[in-house]
Scaffold this active site. Structure first.
Site, mmCIF file in Angstrom:
data_model
loop_
_atom_site.group_PDB
_atom_site.id
_atom_site.type_symbol
_atom_site.label_atom_id
_atom_site.label_comp_id
_atom_site.label_asym_id
_atom_site.label_seq_id
_atom_site.Cartn_x
_atom_site.Cartn_y
_atom_site.Cartn_z
ATOM 1 N N SER A 9 0.837 -1.202 0.000
ATOM 2 C CA SER A 9 0.000 0.000 0.000
ATOM 3 C C SER A 9 0.875 1.257 0.000
ATOM 4 O O SER A 9 1.678 1.469 0.917
ATOM 5 C CB SER A 9 -0.886 0.000 1.250
ATOM 6 O OG SER A 9 -1.493 1.259 1.375
ATOM 7 N N HIS A 33 -1.466 -1.256 -4.134
ATOM 8 C CA HIS A 33 -2.706 -0.863 -3.451
ATOM 9 C C HIS A 33 -2.713 0.655 -3.260
ATOM 10 O O HIS A 33 -1.761 1.224 -2.714
ATOM 11 C CB HIS A 33 -2.774 -1.588 -2.111
ATOM 12 C CG HIS A 33 -4.055 -1.380 -1.365
ATOM 13 N ND1 HIS A 33 -5.213 -2.059 -1.662
ATOM 14 C CD2 HIS A 33 -4.349 -0.566 -0.322
ATOM 15 C CE1 HIS A 33 -6.172 -1.673 -0.831
ATOM 16 N NE2 HIS A 33 -5.677 -0.756 -0.008
ATOM 17 N N ASP A 35 -4.845 3.774 -1.688
ATOM 18 C CA ASP A 35 -5.916 4.182 -0.772
ATOM 19 C C ASP A 35 -6.387 5.586 -1.094
ATOM 20 O O ASP A 35 -5.600 6.534 -1.046
ATOM 21 C CB ASP A 35 -5.399 4.154 0.673
ATOM 22 C CG ASP A 35 -5.181 2.741 1.159
ATOM 23 O OD1 ASP A 35 -6.121 1.941 1.086
ATOM 24 O OD2 ASP A 35 -4.059 2.436 1.603
ATOM 25 N N MET A 37 -8.879 8.561 0.127
ATOM 26 C CA MET A 37 -9.622 8.985 1.324
ATOM 27 C C MET A 37 -10.128 10.407 1.123
ATOM 28 O O MET A 37 -9.405 11.261 0.594
ATOM 29 C CB MET A 37 -8.707 8.958 2.537
ATOM 30 C CG MET A 37 -8.079 7.603 2.773
ATOM 31 S SD MET A 37 -7.010 7.668 4.203
ATOM 32 C CE MET A 37 -6.432 5.976 4.239
ATOM 33 N N HIS A 67 -8.641 1.482 -3.636
ATOM 34 C CA HIS A 67 -9.538 1.268 -2.489
ATOM 35 C C HIS A 67 -10.112 2.624 -2.112
ATOM 36 O O HIS A 67 -9.406 3.461 -1.552
ATOM 37 C CB HIS A 67 -8.694 0.647 -1.355
ATOM 38 C CG HIS A 67 -9.420 0.494 -0.060
ATOM 39 N ND1 HIS A 67 -8.752 0.281 1.134
ATOM 40 C CD2 HIS A 67 -10.743 0.511 0.235
ATOM 41 C CE1 HIS A 67 -9.634 0.181 2.103
ATOM 42 N NE2 HIS A 67 -10.847 0.319 1.604
ATOM 43 N N MET A 69 -12.135 4.966 0.035
ATOM 44 C CA MET A 69 -12.779 5.193 1.336
ATOM 45 C C MET A 69 -13.412 6.572 1.267
ATOM 46 O O MET A 69 -12.866 7.554 1.772
ATOM 47 C CB MET A 69 -11.720 5.110 2.452
ATOM 48 C CG MET A 69 -11.287 3.682 2.717
ATOM 49 S SD MET A 69 -9.663 3.594 3.493
ATOM 50 C CE MET A 69 -8.634 3.641 2.051
ATOM 51 N N MET A 140 -11.599 -5.236 5.952
ATOM 52 C CA MET A 140 -10.735 -4.309 6.695
ATOM 53 C C MET A 140 -10.400 -4.938 8.042
ATOM 54 O O MET A 140 -11.304 -5.306 8.801
ATOM 55 C CB MET A 140 -11.466 -2.978 6.951
ATOM 56 C CG MET A 140 -11.574 -2.029 5.794
ATOM 57 S SD MET A 140 -10.055 -1.388 5.044
ATOM 58 C CE MET A 140 -8.981 -1.028 6.390
ATOM 59 N N GLY A 145 -8.589 4.423 7.479
ATOM 60 C CA GLY A 145 -8.214 5.837 7.610
ATOM 61 C C GLY A 145 -6.721 6.050 7.762
ATOM 62 O O GLY A 145 -6.203 7.051 7.298
ATOM 63 N N GLY A 147 -2.597 4.165 8.128
ATOM 64 C CA GLY A 147 -1.696 3.018 8.156
ATOM 65 C C GLY A 147 -1.131 2.847 9.561
ATOM 66 O O GLY A 147 -1.344 3.702 10.436
ATOM 67 N N GLY A 148 -0.450 1.748 9.779
ATOM 68 C CA GLY A 148 0.289 1.548 11.018
ATOM 69 C C GLY A 148 -0.548 1.192 12.237
ATOM 70 O O GLY A 148 -0.075 1.289 13.370
ATOM 71 N N ASP A 178 -6.903 -6.122 4.573
ATOM 72 C CA ASP A 178 -6.223 -4.816 4.538
ATOM 73 C C ASP A 178 -6.175 -4.221 5.943
ATOM 74 O O ASP A 178 -7.215 -3.907 6.522
ATOM 75 C CB ASP A 178 -7.000 -3.890 3.585
ATOM 76 C CG ASP A 178 -6.341 -2.528 3.407
ATOM 77 O OD1 ASP A 178 -5.231 -2.328 3.920
ATOM 78 O OD2 ASP A 178 -6.966 -1.677 2.738
ATOM 79 N N GLY A 179 -4.944 -4.060 6.448
ATOM 80 C CA GLY A 179 -4.755 -3.353 7.710
ATOM 81 C C GLY A 179 -4.007 -4.155 8.751
ATOM 82 O O GLY A 179 -4.447 -5.233 9.152
ATOM 83 N N GLY A 180 -2.851 -3.631 9.144
ATOM 84 C CA GLY A 180 -2.104 -4.215 10.257
ATOM 85 C C GLY A 180 -1.429 -5.545 9.953
ATOM 86 O O GLY A 180 -1.039 -6.269 10.874
ATOM 87 N N GLY A 200 1.148 -2.141 4.263
ATOM 88 C CA GLY A 200 1.658 -0.783 4.130
ATOM 89 C C GLY A 200 2.932 -0.597 4.919
ATOM 90 O O GLY A 200 4.046 -0.731 4.386
ATOM 91 N N SER A 201 2.772 -0.310 6.214
ATOM 92 C CA SER A 201 3.953 -0.012 7.033
ATOM 93 C C SER A 201 4.950 -1.155 7.082
ATOM 94 O O SER A 201 6.163 -0.915 7.049
ATOM 95 C CB SER A 201 3.561 0.304 8.477
ATOM 96 O OG SER A 201 2.267 0.742 8.562
HETATM 97 C C1 DX5 Z 1 -6.068 1.891 5.906
HETATM 98 C C2 DX5 Z 1 -5.722 1.528 4.491
HETATM 99 C C3 DX5 Z 1 -4.631 0.536 4.338
HETATM 100 C C4 DX5 Z 1 -3.294 0.947 4.877
HETATM 101 C C5 DX5 Z 1 -2.672 -0.291 5.432
HETATM 102 O O1 DX5 Z 1 -7.248 2.629 5.916
HETATM 103 O O2 DX5 Z 1 -6.855 1.013 3.798
HETATM 104 O O3 DX5 Z 1 -4.505 0.103 2.978
HETATM 105 O O4 DX5 Z 1 -2.420 1.489 3.917
HETATM 106 O O5 DX5 Z 1 -1.546 0.068 6.118
HETATM 107 P P1 DX5 Z 1 -0.893 -0.886 7.220
HETATM 108 O O6 DX5 Z 1 -0.450 -2.131 6.515
HETATM 109 O O7 DX5 Z 1 0.220 -0.064 7.755
HETATM 110 O O8 DX5 Z 1 -1.964 -1.173 8.245
HETATM 111 ZN ZN ZN Z 2 -6.563 0.089 1.724
#
Ligand code: DX5
Ligand code: ZN
Length: 230
Positions: A9, A33, A35, A37, A67, A69, A140, A145, A147-148, A178-180, A200-201
């Site tokens: 991401s 990916h 994002d 927002m 994606h 949001m 999700m 909203g 990352g990290g 997606d997420g964490g 992402g992170s």
């Molecule tokens: C959060 C995003 C994710 C985000 C994931 O709202 O949809 O795609 O980039 O980041 P990590 O992997 O750091 O949770």
């Molecule tokens: Zn995403």
């Protein structure tokens, strides 16, 4: 053997050097990916349609996984369709009464269509017409909203539920999480049945994104082989 797509991401990358971040993946990714927002649906702003279009121009052959949001996806959809990502995923919680029409618009434009579920949204809230239509369901595993954030382990129950639902009704959608996601939970996500994994992170803060992805790919293949043997 089933395959799993790795989707780094760009939200996790240094925003001042996004092309450098993509180069640092050294092609060890399956999907990019992206994002989107709007500051309303989630409490953050990120990339717009001009960024998505520039990404497509620079990487004509990449699988770009957008994606969204956003509230009012029906209004901004034409710009994102024109940017030609490979897939566009909308949230089930955003303008639910319009979602079937918006997903159909995406598909009619020759782009894969996905629906995303926030942590409190149940699989059972998805109508059969949506399940039939979509190419992708994004689960999700954090509140969307930022990352990290920390992975919500119960999200894997939702993944397993989708795997069974797909088998019973012969639906064709892929399942993305997606997420964490990091090196400690990626294999459980694979074994729960995810077809695509966003990171992402974990990737971009690892110091060596290409090596991180190559190792993840290797570990995933081993885990699937061992699972198939049992
Ligand atoms: C959060 C995003 C994710 C985000 C994931 O709202 O949809 O795609 O980039 O980041 P990590 O992997 O750091 O949770
Ligand atoms: Zn995403």
């Amino acid at each position: 053997m089933r395959t799993v797509s790795l989707a780094p991401s760009l939200l996790g990358a240094n925003p001042l050097n996004l092309s450098g971040a993509i180069e640092s993946l050294e092609n060890n990714f399956d999907w990019l990916h992206l994002d989107i927002m709007d500051g309303h649906f989630v409490k953050n702003l990120s990339f717009g349609s001009s960024f998505a279009a520039a990404l497509r121009k620079q990487y004509p052959d990449a699988y770009i996984d957008a994606h969204l949001m956003v509230d009012e996806h029906d209004i901004i959809l034409p710009e994102f369709i024109a940017a030609r990502p490979s897939s566009i995923t909308l949230h089930a919680e955003s303008e639910g009464h319009l979602i079937h029409a918006s997903l159909s618009r995406i598909k009619n434009a020759g782009i894969k269509a996905g629906v995303a579920l926030c942590p409190p949204t149940r699989v059972a809230s998805l109508d059969e017409n949506i399940l039939d239509l979509v190419d992708l369901i994004l689960v999700m595993s954090v509140t969307p909203g930022f990352g990290g954030q920390t992975f919500i382990p119960g999200s894997l129950r939702k993944v397993r539920e989708l795997v069974s639902l797909r088998a019973v009704h012969n639906y064709k959608f892929k399942i993305e999480i997606d997420g964490g996601i990091n090196e400690n939970n990626i294999i459980s996500a694979v074994l729960a049945g995810c077809d695509a994994i966003v990171t992402g992170s974990a990737v971009f803060k690892s110091g060596h994104p290409a090596a991180w992805l190559a190792k993840a790919k290797h570990d995933i293949e081993e885990a699937i082989k061992n699972f198939d043997k049992e």
